[in-house]
Design an enzyme around this catalytic site. Structure first.
Site, PDB file in Angstrom:
ATOM      1  N   TYR A  23      -2.672  -0.154  10.367  1.00  0.00           N
ATOM      2  CA  TYR A  23      -2.854  -0.867   8.904  1.00  0.00           C
ATOM      3  C   TYR A  23      -1.271   0.019   8.085  1.00  0.00           C
ATOM      4  CZ  TYR A  23      -4.111  -0.603   4.119  1.00  0.00           C
ATOM      5  OH  TYR A  23      -4.517  -0.724   2.891  1.00  0.00           O
ATOM      6  N   SER A  59       0.617  -1.092  -0.568  1.00  0.00           N
ATOM      7  CA  SER A  59      -0.064  -0.027   0.120  1.00  0.00           C
ATOM      8  C   SER A  59       1.045   1.288   0.060  1.00  0.00           C
ATOM      9  CB  SER A  59      -0.613   0.122   1.681  1.00  0.00           C
ATOM     10  OG  SER A  59      -1.562   1.214   1.327  1.00  0.00           O
TER      11      SER A  59
END
Length: 285
Positions: free
Chosen positions: A160, A147
């Protein structure tokens, strides 16, 4: 040197985690179109069943198994079944991920779950499947889904960010290891999606935002970059061209080089400097 064309074709086998929806399902579609046998792994049995309905005509070469990638034993069982049925694995796509939201002082169970899926799921998948891929001597690809938040680490979702930053580091180490092995025909790649409209990102929205790509667009871009041998598959979207991603990433690394405060992009004392940097700084080549 292994190329995507050596792997993405009839007679070869792909294992995809987080395969029941989003980028994972789009990847499965693409691999099936290329004549590959594909194994779909996902913890959501209902969504997995719906996904399998797409592949009724290819039932003999498409296998679905519900499992949680945080469960290493489940992945070991899947590996043994896949090897027994198909004889080899040529492509491993560690794609499963969750983003329930987090804060620095969220309950430890929340942190543990995010890391168990997003990071340990990729470590487990790699350690369980790649040794058999290496032993076969056949060409192969390992694709780990990262990501941009694991690179620029914006405030707001630290668990995250930590998980995806670790995925980047792990995948870099994996590729370094693979390329140093004599005769190794396997390469690793880090998929870095842009804004993609999936169940993970929808957050209750029913209509796709104008700025988002579809999962199929993302996978098409991934395959294009794999054919060129890219390790960092940095995906744009309709809002963010590559040049903007490059500048954001360069600024993030500049925090260390210039000895700025961490996350200075969001620091009030550096907001104007960042705006000027976006206007003036040349893009990386």
């Amino acid at each position: 040197m292994t190329t995507a064309m050596d792997v993405l074709g009839p007679g070869h086998v792909a294992v995809v985690t987080g395969a029941a929806s989003g980028i994972g399902l789009a990847a499965v579609r693409a691999f099936v179109r290329r004549g590959m046998s594909v194994v779909l792994a996902d913890r959501d049995e209902t969504t997995l069943a719906l996904a399998m309905a797409e592949f009724a005509a290819a039932e003999a070469s498409v296998l679905a198994r519900p499992l949680d990638v945080a469960d290493r034993a489940a992945l070991e069982t899947l590996r043994d079944e896949v090897m027994g049925r198909f004889g080899a694995v040529h492509l491993l796509m560690n794609n499963a991920g969750i983003q329930p939201g987090s804060a620095l002082f969220s309950p430890v169970e929340d942190w543990e779950r995010i890391l168990a899926v997003n990071l340990w799921g990729i470590i487990h998948g790699t350690q369980v499947f790649v040794p058999a891929m290496l032993e076969s001597g056949q060409p192969g690809l390992v694709i780990n889904t990262g990501s941009k938040q694991g690179i620029t680490t914006p405030p707001g979702d630290p668990a995250y960010n930590v998980s995806k930053a670790a995925v980047k580091t792990f995948t870099e180490a994996l590729q370094h290891d693979l390329r140093g092995r004599d005769g190794c025909r396997i390469s690793a790649h880090l998929l870095i999606p842009g804004f993609v409209f999936t169940r993970l990102t929808a957050k209750g929205r029913l209509d796709q935002p104008d700025g988002a790509w579809t999962p199929d667009q993302t996978v098409a871009f991934m395959l294009e970059r794999l054919e060129d041998g890219d390790f960092y598959i940095l995906c744009p979207d309709n809002d963010t061209p590559r040049v903007l991603d490059e500048k954001r990433m360069a600024w993030a690394m500049g925090d260390i080089i210039e000895n700025r405060p961490p996350l200075s992009r969001w620091h009030p004392d550096h907001a104007e400097a960042f705006k000027n940097f976006l206007k003036k700084a040349p893009a990386a080549q």
